[in-house]
Design a protein around this motif. Sequence first.
Motif, mmCIF file in Angstrom:
data_model
loop_
_atom_site.group_PDB
_atom_site.id
_atom_site.type_symbol
_atom_site.label_atom_id
_atom_site.label_comp_id
_atom_site.label_asym_id
_atom_site.label_seq_id
_atom_site.Cartn_x
_atom_site.Cartn_y
_atom_site.Cartn_z
ATOM 1 N N VAL A 112 0.841 -1.205 0.000
ATOM 2 C CA VAL A 112 0.000 0.000 0.000
ATOM 3 C C VAL A 112 0.872 1.250 0.000
ATOM 4 O O VAL A 112 0.461 2.313 -0.459
ATOM 5 C CB VAL A 112 -0.964 0.002 1.205
ATOM 6 N N ALA A 113 2.081 1.105 0.521
ATOM 7 C CA ALA A 113 3.082 2.178 0.489
ATOM 8 C C ALA A 113 4.428 1.508 0.676
ATOM 9 O O ALA A 113 4.512 0.429 1.265
ATOM 10 C CB ALA A 113 2.836 3.204 1.580
ATOM 11 N N CYS A 114 5.475 2.133 0.168
ATOM 12 C CA CYS A 114 6.815 1.556 0.310
ATOM 13 C C CYS A 114 7.803 2.687 0.554
ATOM 14 O O CYS A 114 8.087 3.473 -0.356
ATOM 15 C CB CYS A 114 7.197 0.773 -0.941
ATOM 16 N N PRO A 115 8.351 2.790 1.767
ATOM 17 C CA PRO A 115 9.224 3.923 2.089
ATOM 18 C C PRO A 115 10.567 3.908 1.388
ATOM 19 O O PRO A 115 11.255 4.927 1.373
ATOM 20 C CB PRO A 115 9.397 3.810 3.609
ATOM 21 N N VAL A 116 10.965 2.761 0.807
ATOM 22 C CA VAL A 116 12.267 2.734 0.130
ATOM 23 C C VAL A 116 12.142 3.077 -1.348
ATOM 24 O O VAL A 116 13.095 3.527 -1.973
ATOM 25 C CB VAL A 116 12.976 1.373 0.298
ATOM 26 N N ALA A 117 10.962 2.861 -1.939
ATOM 27 C CA ALA A 117 10.788 3.042 -3.381
ATOM 28 C C ALA A 117 10.609 4.507 -3.738
ATOM 29 O O ALA A 117 10.096 5.311 -2.948
ATOM 30 C CB ALA A 117 9.591 2.239 -3.868
ATOM 31 N N ASP A 118 11.015 4.849 -4.956
ATOM 32 C CA ASP A 118 10.770 6.184 -5.491
ATOM 33 C C ASP A 118 9.260 6.448 -5.428
ATOM 34 O O ASP A 118 8.459 5.614 -5.851
ATOM 35 C CB ASP A 118 11.253 6.231 -6.947
#
Length: 414
Positions: A143-149
Amino acid sequence: METFRIDRIGGQGDGIAETPNGPVFASLTLPGETVRGRVSDGRLETAEIVAPSADRIAPVSPQYGDCGGCALQHWAAEPYLDWKREQVRLALARERVETEIEPTVAVPSGTRRRVALHARRGEDGRAILGFKARRSWRLVEVVACPVADPRIVQAIPALRRLADAFLEHPKSAPTLHVTWTLTGLDVDVTGVERRSGGGPSGDARSRAVAAAQAADLARLSLAGETLVMARQPKIAFGPATVALPAGGFLQAVPQAEDAMVSRAVAAVKGARKVADLFCGAGTFTFPLATVAPVIAADASKAGIDALKAGINTAKGMKAIAAEARDLFRRPLTPFDLKGCEAIVFDPPRAGAVEQTAQIAAAKAGVVVGVSCNPQTFARDARVLIDAGFRLERVTPVDQFLWSAHVELVGVFRR
């Protein structure tokens, strides 16, 4: 229920408690913590933190604890980066290699431009995209990814609709390899069942193309075969702009790439000719060509073709000669490397023991090893050291944030 004290973090990112009966592994724990739980096959799967470490911080991912991608997100930055540096030291020590190990180069969150999203059909029939759960084949929906652009994260709903087209066959397990390029998102899909009917049906392909166009993808490809391209995906390597081959390799984080490239370029300054081995589409080749003429080689013909085409996009570079060649089966020999005063090599995880032996026999005075595997780097380093090189220094690079993975750059001088 048993209680343990975590002594250290192992090479895969698990906490390890040393006991009279052997080590007990506990995910998502930290050194010095007291934990409690039931042990099965040497693992404490759901560790209750009885006394947390002072280095424990609040995780930022909504999938933390379930997603297998960020095993160390709960660790404060300084001890986490020191641990990665220590993993490099341990790998080198196993091969009796001592050298200066610089502090780990950190990368910011939200900078990974390349991710692999797995697609499956959910119980409700809808397509879901996500990462594999910890030690499982189960998918954790993203739902969200803090490492991805963030631009990749914003595209996930559209990518989910795209994935749906590739789930028509029950045996298909698609993976969307998503890359942010200068011209937008490039998506290469693998894992689609091909044994029955030769791949996706015409209807599925049409739906995939429509979804790609609706998402404004630069390109959609299936295992390297382009299905639709609105714009050629392009990447900047030093002064050059390169058309990225479909499914081609690219360093995951630009800041990590910059850290590795800048160290390689600094190490070879003064050389009159440089070799770039396992060059891909020219990540190091073009920056190196600002210093000296370069001979480049890689097994990927598509990568070499892209590199050659990129030569015409930049000015002020020295000459580049590129060759498609399997460096495992046909490594460049000292004769091939004649005149090269510096050599850069960036092999896959397996390392490059055959090519390293040829490098050791060549006349180059400087060798730069770039690696995504400290163990195979250490093995190859031993070959060079035994041939008369000194490993001057190693720089760990934290390209894959909050994972146990560590990359590095090592500089050897004869």
